[in-house]
Structures are given as structure tokens and as C-alpha cells.
Design a protein around this motif. Structure first.
Motif, PDB file in Angstrom:
ATOM      1  N   GLY A   1     -24.018 -18.738   0.770  1.00 23.67           N
ATOM      2  CA  GLY A   1     -22.961 -18.039   1.498  1.00 23.67           C
ATOM      3  C   GLY A   1     -22.836 -16.623   0.986  1.00 23.67           C
ATOM      4  O   GLY A   1     -23.624 -16.178   0.144  1.00 23.67           O
ATOM      5  N   TYR A   2     -21.874 -15.895   1.504  1.00 24.69           N
ATOM      6  CA  TYR A   2     -21.664 -14.513   1.087  1.00 24.69           C
ATOM      7  C   TYR A   2     -20.962 -14.465  -0.270  1.00 24.69           C
ATOM      8  O   TYR A   2     -20.017 -15.204  -0.519  1.00 24.69           O
ATOM      9  CB  TYR A   2     -20.812 -13.772   2.123  1.00 24.69           C
ATOM     10  CG  TYR A   2     -21.443 -13.738   3.488  1.00 24.69           C
ATOM     11  CD1 TYR A   2     -22.602 -12.990   3.727  1.00 24.69           C
ATOM     12  CD2 TYR A   2     -20.892 -14.450   4.544  1.00 24.69           C
ATOM     13  CE1 TYR A   2     -23.188 -12.969   4.971  1.00 24.69           C
ATOM     14  CE2 TYR A   2     -21.476 -14.427   5.799  1.00 24.69           C
ATOM     15  CZ  TYR A   2     -22.625 -13.685   6.011  1.00 24.69           C
ATOM     16  OH  TYR A   2     -23.211 -13.658   7.247  1.00 24.69           O
TER      17      TYR A   2
ATOM     18  N   GLU B   1     -23.839 -15.919  -7.962  1.00 24.21           N
ATOM     19  CA  GLU B   1     -23.545 -17.350  -8.061  1.00 24.21           C
ATOM     20  C   GLU B   1     -23.845 -18.081  -6.759  1.00 24.21           C
ATOM     21  O   GLU B   1     -23.957 -19.310  -6.735  1.00 24.21           O
ATOM     22  CB  GLU B   1     -22.075 -17.577  -8.453  1.00 24.21           C
ATOM     23  CG  GLU B   1     -21.756 -17.281  -9.911  1.00 24.21           C
ATOM     24  CD  GLU B   1     -21.780 -15.801 -10.240  1.00 24.21           C
ATOM     25  OE1 GLU B   1     -21.544 -14.994  -9.313  1.00 24.21           O
ATOM     26  OE2 GLU B   1     -22.029 -15.448 -11.412  1.00 24.21           O
ATOM     27  N   LYS B   2     -23.985 -17.320  -5.673  1.00 22.85           N
ATOM     28  CA  LYS B   2     -24.336 -17.919  -4.386  1.00 22.85           C
ATOM     29  C   LYS B   2     -25.825 -18.237  -4.280  1.00 22.85           C
ATOM     30  O   LYS B   2     -26.281 -18.786  -3.277  1.00 22.85           O
ATOM     31  CB  LYS B   2     -23.925 -16.983  -3.239  1.00 22.85           C
ATOM     32  CG  LYS B   2     -22.411 -16.800  -3.103  1.00 22.85           C
ATOM     33  CD  LYS B   2     -21.735 -18.092  -2.694  1.00 22.85           C
ATOM     34  CE  LYS B   2     -20.250 -17.897  -2.455  1.00 22.85           C
ATOM     35  NZ  LYS B   2     -19.587 -19.146  -2.004  1.00 22.85           N
TER      36      LYS B   2
ATOM     37  N   THR C   1     -32.749  -5.805   0.942  1.00 30.65           N
ATOM     38  CA  THR C   1     -32.351  -6.527   2.146  1.00 30.65           C
ATOM     39  C   THR C   1     -31.686  -7.853   1.841  1.00 30.65           C
ATOM     40  O   THR C   1     -30.608  -8.157   2.358  1.00 30.65           O
ATOM     41  CB  THR C   1     -33.586  -6.764   3.048  1.00 30.65           C
ATOM     42  OG1 THR C   1     -34.174  -5.499   3.356  1.00 30.65           O
ATOM     43  CG2 THR C   1     -33.200  -7.468   4.322  1.00 30.65           C
ATOM     44  N   GLU C   2     -32.320  -8.678   0.983  1.00 29.37           N
ATOM     45  CA  GLU C   2     -31.745 -10.000   0.744  1.00 29.37           C
ATOM     46  C   GLU C   2     -30.492  -9.932  -0.134  1.00 29.37           C
ATOM     47  O   GLU C   2     -29.612 -10.787  -0.044  1.00 29.37           O
ATOM     48  CB  GLU C   2     -32.769 -10.952   0.131  1.00 29.37           C
ATOM     49  CG  GLU C   2     -33.353 -10.530  -1.186  1.00 29.37           C
ATOM     50  CD  GLU C   2     -34.786 -10.051  -1.069  1.00 29.37           C
ATOM     51  OE1 GLU C   2     -35.537 -10.197  -2.042  1.00 29.37           O
ATOM     52  OE2 GLU C   2     -35.158  -9.517   0.005  1.00 29.37           O
ATOM     53  N   ILE C   3     -30.394  -8.884  -0.956  1.00 31.23           N
ATOM     54  CA  ILE C   3     -29.184  -8.711  -1.764  1.00 31.23           C
ATOM     55  C   ILE C   3     -28.018  -8.284  -0.882  1.00 31.23           C
ATOM     56  O   ILE C   3     -26.917  -8.825  -0.971  1.00 31.23           O
ATOM     57  CB  ILE C   3     -29.436  -7.696  -2.890  1.00 31.23           C
ATOM     58  CG1 ILE C   3     -30.486  -8.262  -3.863  1.00 31.23           C
ATOM     59  CG2 ILE C   3     -28.138  -7.357  -3.620  1.00 31.23           C
ATOM     60  CD1 ILE C   3     -30.907  -7.304  -4.949  1.00 31.23           C
ATOM     61  N   TRP C   4     -28.268  -7.313  -0.010  1.00 32.15           N
ATOM     62  CA  TRP C   4     -27.207  -6.862   0.891  1.00 32.15           C
ATOM     63  C   TRP C   4     -26.797  -7.972   1.855  1.00 32.15           C
ATOM     64  O   TRP C   4     -25.631  -8.091   2.229  1.00 32.15           O
ATOM     65  CB  TRP C   4     -27.667  -5.635   1.661  1.00 32.15           C
ATOM     66  CG  TRP C   4     -27.733  -4.402   0.802  1.00 32.15           C
ATOM     67  CD1 TRP C   4     -27.121  -4.195  -0.406  1.00 32.15           C
ATOM     68  CD2 TRP C   4     -28.464  -3.215   1.079  1.00 32.15           C
ATOM     69  NE1 TRP C   4     -27.424  -2.938  -0.892  1.00 32.15           N
ATOM     70  CE2 TRP C   4     -28.239  -2.313  -0.010  1.00 32.15           C
ATOM     71  CE3 TRP C   4     -29.281  -2.796   2.123  1.00 32.15           C
ATOM     72  CZ2 TRP C   4     -28.802  -1.046  -0.046  1.00 32.15           C
ATOM     73  CZ3 TRP C   4     -29.839  -1.531   2.082  1.00 32.15           C
ATOM     74  CH2 TRP C   4     -29.609  -0.663   0.998  1.00 32.15           C
ATOM     75  N   MET C   5     -27.753  -8.799   2.270  1.00 37.04           N
ATOM     76  CA  MET C   5     -27.415  -9.932   3.136  1.00 37.04           C
ATOM     77  C   MET C   5     -26.470 -10.883   2.403  1.00 37.04           C
ATOM     78  O   MET C   5     -25.448 -11.306   2.949  1.00 37.04           O
ATOM     79  CB  MET C   5     -28.690 -10.652   3.568  1.00 37.04           C
ATOM     80  CG  MET C   5     -28.467 -11.857   4.478  1.00 37.04           C
ATOM     81  SD  MET C   5     -28.420 -13.431   3.577  1.00 37.04           S
ATOM     82  CE  MET C   5     -30.176 -13.673   3.249  1.00 37.04           C
ATOM     83  N   ARG C   6     -26.793 -11.208   1.140  1.00 39.86           N
ATOM     84  CA  ARG C   6     -25.932 -12.094   0.358  1.00 39.86           C
ATOM     85  C   ARG C   6     -24.563 -11.487   0.110  1.00 39.86           C
ATOM     86  O   ARG C   6     -23.537 -12.163   0.184  1.00 39.86           O
ATOM     87  CB  ARG C   6     -26.607 -12.429  -0.984  1.00 39.86           C
ATOM     88  CG  ARG C   6     -25.680 -13.134  -1.962  1.00 39.86           C
ATOM     89  CD  ARG C   6     -26.347 -13.459  -3.280  1.00 39.86           C
ATOM     90  NE  ARG C   6     -26.985 -12.352  -3.948  1.00 39.86           N
ATOM     91  CZ  ARG C   6     -26.336 -11.377  -4.590  1.00 39.86           C
ATOM     92  NH1 ARG C   6     -25.017 -11.354  -4.616  1.00 39.86           N
ATOM     93  NH2 ARG C   6     -27.013 -10.410  -5.206  1.00 39.86           N
ATOM     94  N   GLU C   7     -24.534 -10.206  -0.168  1.00 39.92           N
ATOM     95  CA  GLU C   7     -23.274  -9.538  -0.475  1.00 39.92           C
ATOM     96  C   GLU C   7     -22.410  -9.285   0.760  1.00 39.92           C
ATOM     97  O   GLU C   7     -21.244  -8.903   0.632  1.00 39.92           O
ATOM     98  CB  GLU C   7     -23.548  -8.209  -1.186  1.00 39.92           C
ATOM     99  CG  GLU C   7     -24.157  -8.377  -2.573  1.00 39.92           C
ATOM    100  CD  GLU C   7     -24.481  -7.050  -3.237  1.00 39.92           C
ATOM    101  OE1 GLU C   7     -24.625  -7.015  -4.476  1.00 39.92           O
ATOM    102  OE2 GLU C   7     -24.606  -6.032  -2.513  1.00 39.92           O
TER     103      GLU C   7
END
Length: 347
Positions: A8-9, A13-14, A42-48
Motif C-alpha cells: 500500500g501507500y 515498511e510497506k 518510479t517505484e519509490i514515488w509509486m509507493r510514497e
């Protein structure tokens, strides 16, 4: 297989290490044993949730569906082929083109159904992944780790340089020049297109290595007189800017561009919103380009340039798959040079 999922966002820890079934390739797909996966913003900004936390969060209208295995810069070995795929592909070492699209040749990246591996599909933070066989290309280098650093960053950088139509008699400023996209912008603009590059970094201790990548001049964004320094080393205004920073250097970029200059942006690590006086644009006849990824033709051109030694991999360090949280945290540190790589198995 082991995989790291975004649940999730939120913070790192996600990211959770899980066991899940090895995926089965569809008729047009192959199963790839992943050897290396480079990390992207990209994947960090998606998670955040930097792209949004609803339907704006992914490439498809419904947004990212969790849990999702991130990761889009992938190399590996084909171990199984779908029913429509020639079994001669088994055993091939491949690098993955990072998205699917029904767009026509040359506009695949702007098609409405463009879908990204690691966002709309499970990606490379895992031991195995499935992907369409026609989007798997021969690795440009014999090493899995070195070949994994180019897919997203390299394609993005290549397309940016193409958009501004870089030429040998031009000066191009590259912001975030020590990062994944930035370091490739430096190489592609200078060593493939022959332009003079001014590299902007934080730490001038990186000057020697940036010049090895092709930069003619290296300046620090921490300077209180950056615009004056740019104009001084170039002997006047510059032709184009390749930017991944956004707000922090936007006004400086417009200030040092010549009349008729070009500004191309593919990221906003230094601020996603800015103040803009439109008079600066129209009085200086500046052209703005937004840029994400690129075309399959550009991907093939990039791989050829890599195999010819014109573009070289720049790697900061590697992490084992189970250290994905630490790897993403390290990725966000300032002062690094090049890519961070996740390894599903010991090399």
C-alpha cells in the motif's frame, strides 16, 4: 519464489518479503529467472503516493492495485516459453523493455493503454517474472548487473536527448547529473550526440567521475551564483536543459537558456510544483518538453550504443533482494553516483 511486495501507500515498511507461486507464462510470454533489478525513482514515488493515491497513482485509470511486486529494470535468463513461443528462447539472457502498449510505432509511450512493469504488472523485485517474448531483448553486455541499469533510466534519457534534438555544436545542461537518468543524459548527450555538457551535481567531489562520463564542466547546485557560473563556463547562454529536479533549478534553467532554448523534464525530485512567469517563456521563445520513457526504436538504438561501448553502466552498489527496504532508503541519499541494484541471488 521469494518476492518483495508493496502492500500500500506509505514508507519502506510497506515493502514486505513474501513467498508466492512462480508465475506461469501465457501463450505469448516467457518466464524469466531474474538475475538483477535496478531501482528507479518510479517505484519509490509509486509507493510514497507521489503520483497520487487514487486513480492517478498508476498508468491505468483504476490506479495501482496492491499488493504489487515493483521493479522495472530487469535482466535474467529465459527458463520457460509460452505455447506460441519458440523454445529456442529458453536459455537466452535478456533485458526487458519496461512496458506494454498498443500504440503505433513511435508513439508507444503515449498510448492510453501504456502499462508499466512493476506498476500495472508484477516486476523485478522477485526471483521470477513473466513478460511478453517480443519485449525481451538480448542483453547489450555479457554481465547481468551491468545490463540492468539502462532499461528505464536509459530509455528516458535517450528520449529526452532526442526530444531536444541535441547537436554537436550545442551546450546542454544536465541537472541531477549523478543520478540514474542524469548520468545517462550526460553520456548520451556528449558521447552519442556530440554535445557539450554542463553537469549539475551537489558534491563537486564527483567532478572527476562526471568528466569521465563526458561532462565538459561540473558545477554544484549548492552555489549561490550558479546561473552566473553556468554563463561563465559556457561563454554565454546555453541551448538546452535536461532536467530531473523540477522546482529547485527551474528558474535557474530558464534564466540561462538562450532565446529559442529548449527545456526537457522527466522528473521532479527537487519539487513537483513551481512558480512560472509566462513572460519568460514567450519573450525568450522557450520550448518545454515533458518526457517519460520512450519508444521501442529508441530502446533498440540505446542497446546498440551500449554494446558498442558508447554508453557505460554507472553503478553505486548492490543489495540482496531481502534488503529492498535498505536499498530504497539508500537510493534516496544525496551524493551517490549511478544505479542501485537488487540481486535475487548471490552472484
Amino acid at each position: 519464489m521469494r518476492a518483495v511486495q508493496v502492500t500500500g501507500y506509505g514508507d519502506v515498511e510497506k515493502l514486505e518479503l513474501v513467498e508466492k507461486p512462480i508465475p506461469e507464462p501465457k501463450s505469448n510470454e516467457v518466464l524469466i529467472k531474474i538475475k538483477a533489478c535496478a531501482i528507479n525513482n518510479t517505484e519509490i514515488w509509486m509507493r510514497e503516493g507521489a503520483y497520487g493515491t487514487d486513480s492517478k497513482s498508476g498508468w491505468k485509470p483504476e490506479g495501482v492495485q496492491f499488493p504489487r511486486v515493483p521493479g522495472s529494470d530487469i535482466t535474467g535468463c529465459v527458463v520457460k516459453a509460452g505455447s506460441q513461443i519458440n523454445e529456442s528462447m529458453i536459455g537466452k539472457d535478456v533485458v526487458l523493455f519496461p512496458f506494454t502498449s498498443s500504440g503505433e510505432e513511435g508513439s508507444e509511450h503515449i498510448s492510453e493503454d501504456m502499462s508499466f512493469i512493476g506498476s500495472e504488472y508484477d516486476g523485478g523485485y522477485a526471483e521470477y517474472v513473466v513478460w511478453p517474448a517480443d519485449l525481451c531483448y538480448h542483453m547489450p553486455l555479457p554481465d547481468y548487473i551491468e545490463s540492468a541499469v539502462f532499461s528505464v533510466s536509459g530509455l528516458t534519457a535517450w528520449h529526452m536527448v532526442e526530444q531536444i534534438e541535441a547537436a554537436p555544436n550545442e551546450t546542454i545542461m544536465v541537472t541531477g547529473a549523478n543520478g540514474g537518468v542524469g548520468s545517462l543524459n550526460v553520456q548520451i548527450a556528449s558521447k552519442v550526440f556530440g554535445a557539450k555538457v554542463i553537469a549539475i551535481v551537489g558534491d563537486l567531489a564527483l567532478e572527476k567521475r562526471m568528466k569521465e562520463l563526458g561532462a565538459a564542466h561540473v558545477l554544484s547546485y549548492k552555489s549561490n551564483h550558479l546561473a552566473d557560473e553556468i554563463l561563465e563556463v559556457n561563454g554565454g547562454p546555453i541551448d538546452s536543459v535536461l532536467d530531473v529536479v523540477g522546482d529547485a533549478l527551474f528558474s535557474t534553467s530558464l534564466q540561462v537558456l538562450k532565446p529559442g532554448g529548449k527545456f526537457c523534464i522527466s522528473g521532479s525530485a527537487g519539487g513537483q510544483k513551481t512558480n512560472l512567469d509566462f513572460r519568460t517563456l514567450y519573450l525568450k521563445h522557450i520550448t518545454l518538453f515533458g518526457s517519460v520513457l520512450g519508444t521501442r526504436s529508441e530502446f533498440k538504438q540505446m542497446l546498440e550504443a551500449i554494446s558498442e561501448g558508447k554508453i557505460k553502466p554507472v553503478i553505486e552498489r548492490t543489495f540482496p533482494l531481502e534488503k529492498a527496504r535498505e536499498a530504497q532508503t539508500y537510493f534516496k541519499n544525496a551524493g551517490k553516483l549511478g544505479k542501485i541494484i537488487l540481486l535475487p541471488e548471490e552472484q
